[in-house]
Each structure stands twice: as C-alpha cells, then as structure tokens.
Scaffold this motif. Structure first.
Motif, PDB file in Angstrom:
ATOM      1  N   GLN A 173      -7.935   7.810  -5.962  1.00 52.93           N
ATOM      2  CA  GLN A 173      -8.903   6.712  -6.049  1.00 52.93           C
ATOM      3  C   GLN A 173      -8.252   5.448  -6.599  1.00 52.93           C
ATOM      4  O   GLN A 173      -7.403   5.497  -7.488  1.00 52.93           O
ATOM      5  CB  GLN A 173     -10.066   7.126  -6.956  1.00 52.93           C
ATOM      6  N   ASN A 174      -8.658   4.302  -6.039  1.00 54.63           N
ATOM      7  CA  ASN A 174      -8.142   3.008  -6.495  1.00 54.63           C
ATOM      8  C   ASN A 174      -6.619   2.951  -6.441  1.00 54.63           C
ATOM      9  O   ASN A 174      -5.945   2.601  -7.411  1.00 54.63           O
ATOM     10  CB  ASN A 174      -8.610   2.703  -7.929  1.00 54.63           C
ATOM     11  N   VAL A 175      -6.067   3.289  -5.271  1.00 58.20           N
ATOM     12  CA  VAL A 175      -4.618   3.202  -5.089  1.00 58.20           C
ATOM     13  C   VAL A 175      -4.323   2.313  -3.882  1.00 58.20           C
ATOM     14  O   VAL A 175      -5.180   2.102  -3.019  1.00 58.20           O
ATOM     15  CB  VAL A 175      -3.967   4.591  -4.890  1.00 58.20           C
ATOM     16  N   TYR A 176      -3.095   1.807  -3.823  1.00 64.04           N
ATOM     17  CA  TYR A 176      -2.698   1.005  -2.678  1.00 64.04           C
ATOM     18  C   TYR A 176      -1.189   1.058  -2.494  1.00 64.04           C
ATOM     19  O   TYR A 176      -0.432   1.401  -3.417  1.00 64.04           O
ATOM     20  CB  TYR A 176      -3.150  -0.455  -2.836  1.00 64.04           C
ATOM     21  N   SER A 177      -0.754   0.702  -1.290  1.00 69.55           N
ATOM     22  CA  SER A 177       0.663   0.550  -0.982  1.00 69.55           C
ATOM     23  C   SER A 177       0.860  -0.789  -0.301  1.00 69.55           C
ATOM     24  O   SER A 177       0.157  -1.114   0.665  1.00 69.55           O
ATOM     25  CB  SER A 177       1.151   1.674  -0.074  1.00 69.55           C
ATOM     26  N   GLU A 178       1.830  -1.580  -0.790  1.00 73.94           N
ATOM     27  CA  GLU A 178       2.142  -2.884  -0.226  1.00 73.94           C
ATOM     28  C   GLU A 178       3.652  -3.037  -0.108  1.00 73.94           C
ATOM     29  O   GLU A 178       4.416  -2.359  -0.807  1.00 73.94           O
ATOM     30  CB  GLU A 178       1.602  -4.012  -1.108  1.00 73.94           C
ATOM     31  N   THR A 179       4.082  -3.945   0.737  1.00 76.65           N
ATOM     32  CA  THR A 179       5.501  -4.277   0.833  1.00 76.65           C
ATOM     33  C   THR A 179       5.874  -5.287  -0.255  1.00 76.65           C
ATOM     34  O   THR A 179       5.012  -5.892  -0.885  1.00 76.65           O
ATOM     35  CB  THR A 179       5.833  -4.890   2.208  1.00 76.65           C
ATOM     36  N   LEU A 180       7.171  -5.451  -0.447  1.00 78.94           N
ATOM     37  CA  LEU A 180       7.712  -6.516  -1.281  1.00 78.94           C
ATOM     38  C   LEU A 180       8.623  -7.372  -0.407  1.00 78.94           C
ATOM     39  O   LEU A 180       9.124  -6.906   0.619  1.00 78.94           O
ATOM     40  CB  LEU A 180       8.516  -5.945  -2.456  1.00 78.94           C
ATOM     41  N   THR A 181       8.868  -8.590  -0.811  1.00 81.28           N
ATOM     42  CA  THR A 181       9.789  -9.464  -0.095  1.00 81.28           C
ATOM     43  C   THR A 181      11.030  -9.685  -0.942  1.00 81.28           C
ATOM     44  O   THR A 181      10.950 -10.134  -2.088  1.00 81.28           O
ATOM     45  CB  THR A 181       9.129 -10.823   0.217  1.00 81.28           C
ATOM     46  N   GLY A 182      12.202  -9.338  -0.372  1.00 77.11           N
ATOM     47  CA  GLY A 182      13.453  -9.483  -1.090  1.00 77.11           C
ATOM     48  C   GLY A 182      13.858 -10.937  -1.233  1.00 77.11           C
ATOM     49  O   GLY A 182      13.269 -11.842  -0.625  1.00 77.11           O
ATOM     50  N   SER A 183      14.877 -11.191  -2.032  1.00 77.30           N
ATOM     51  CA  SER A 183      15.339 -12.558  -2.278  1.00 77.30           C
ATOM     52  C   SER A 183      15.839 -13.237  -1.006  1.00 77.30           C
ATOM     53  O   SER A 183      15.843 -14.465  -0.906  1.00 77.30           O
ATOM     54  CB  SER A 183      16.461 -12.546  -3.324  1.00 77.30           C
ATOM     55  N   ASP A 184      16.250 -12.415  -0.004  1.00 78.07           N
ATOM     56  CA  ASP A 184      16.721 -12.971   1.263  1.00 78.07           C
ATOM     57  C   ASP A 184      15.606 -13.064   2.302  1.00 78.07           C
ATOM     58  O   ASP A 184      15.853 -13.384   3.469  1.00 78.07           O
ATOM     59  CB  ASP A 184      17.872 -12.128   1.809  1.00 78.07           C
ATOM     60  N   GLY A 185      14.385 -12.763   1.880  1.00 83.57           N
ATOM     61  CA  GLY A 185      13.251 -12.837   2.788  1.00 83.57           C
ATOM     62  C   GLY A 185      12.950 -11.547   3.527  1.00 83.57           C
ATOM     63  O   GLY A 185      11.986 -11.479   4.296  1.00 83.57           O
TER      64      GLY A 185
END
Length: 221
Positions: free
Chosen positions: A93-105
C-alpha cells in the motif's frame, strides 16, 4: 522502517555495490515512512525485487523506489517487480516506482523479465496492491508477459492504482497497462493506465471468467 532516503548503490561505508541482494521470504511489516530507496540494482536468475518474495501476512507500505534497475533472467517461474517479485498473502500500500535522470540526462530505472510488473511480478492469493502507481518502464523478454503495475495477477486484488510507464519487448498481445490476468483471476477496482495505447487488463478467457473489474476504464479490455 526507514528514517531517511537510502542509496542502494552504496554500502554502509559508502562503497559502490554492483548488485543488491533481494530480501527473500519476508513475512513482517516494512514501513518506508514515505522515504525512498534509490538506485537499486538487481540482476539475478531468481525472483527479483527489493523483496524477492513475501508471504504470511507481510505488509509493505509508504515506500518509493526510484531509479531501480531490476532484472531476472529466470524462467516463467521467476517474477520481477521493483517492490516485490512474488507476493503471497501480502498487503502492498502507498508505494510507487519512478525513474531518475542522471547528470548526463540519461533516464535510469526499469524492470525486466519473462514475467514482470512495474511494482510486483506476481500478485498471488490473499495479496493486495492499493493506492500505488508505476512510472518506470517494463521490458518483457521473448514470449513473456507483464504489465505496468502487476506482471501476473494470480488471485490477488488491485485497488486505486495506475500506470504511466512503457511496457515493451514481447508482443503487443502480452503488454498491458495494469495487469496480465492469470488462471486464478482476481479483482481490479479504480485502476487506469495513461501510457500510449496499452490495453488496461487482459489474460485468457478462463482467467477472465474468474476476474472482476469495478469502477475502472476497461474500454480496451
């Protein structure tokens, strides 16, 4: 219980970790306290996820996983998800998965496997995913199937969940927004998908006979 965000790419001493060892057979309660596990890297031939497998009334809640790269090379009996690989008798419950953006985009994050879901690989009997979402890509291996939230819905239930991540890599008949429905069916209540033209839910005719959809957008079922 977490008390801060965790960078899973490093150990307690700050040294780089090539791959995280998933937590298996978890049956307790894990409260992320609305913090995140970041940069999770898992490559295995077994069930893959922050938790490889959960059972016995396990509860996982209030947790974000960002920038996770989770992959299993195992057969159809191995499941991959950013939160849990194989969940039985578990509340998520109340969880999510998202991407991150690296320093090079570069966009960092995603789940891959023969059976894979953005959050959970397999959601078995007595298990629930609710008030959760996935915004990371899911890549299916040859002849695999899966979806943005649950890769294989096998008797569990999904409630108030959505997907915005891409699901690719197999055939379009095996890629779904919320869940691929297994032979034991399940339920889905107030679920939706916003990525491209992915079908929301599907599975075999036999599976659908034991499946219930409530208050959801099912025009592409």
């Amino acid at each position: 219980m977490l008390s801060q965000n965790i960078d899973a790419s490093k150990d307690a001493s700050g040294n780089a970790v090539s791959s995280f060892t998933p937590i298996s057979e978890f049956s307790g309660k894990f409260d992320g306290m609305f913090y995140e596990v970041r940069n999770l890297k898992i490559s295995t031939s077994e069930n893959a996820g922050l938790f490889a497998s959960t059972k016995g009334g396990a509860r996982i809640e209030n947790l974000g996983v960002t920038g996770a790269n989770v992959s299993t090379s195992g057969s159809r009996k191995c499941y991959a998800g950013a939160i849990v690989g194989d969940a039985v008798n578990t509340t998520i419950q109340n969880v999510y998965s998202e991407t991150l953006t690296g320093s090079d985009g570069t966009v960092i994050g995603g789940v891959s496997g023969t059976i894979a879901g953005g959050l959970v690989g397999r959601l078995g009997s007595g298990s629930t995913v609710k008030s959760s979402y996935n915004a990371s890509p899911v890549t299916l291996k040859s002849n695999g199937h899966g979806a943005g939230v649950v890769g294989y819905l096998d008797g569990g239930s999904i409630e108030d969940a959505y997907n915005t991540g891409a699901v690719t890599g197999s055939t379009t008949n095996n890629n779904f927004g919320i869940a691929y429905i297994g032979s034991n069916g399940g339920t889905a209540t107030r679920v939706y998908n916003t990525y491209d033209n992915l079908k929301l839910l599907s599975g075999s005719t036999a599976a659908n006979s034991g499946f219930t959809v409530n208050d959801s957008t099912i025009d592409t079922l």
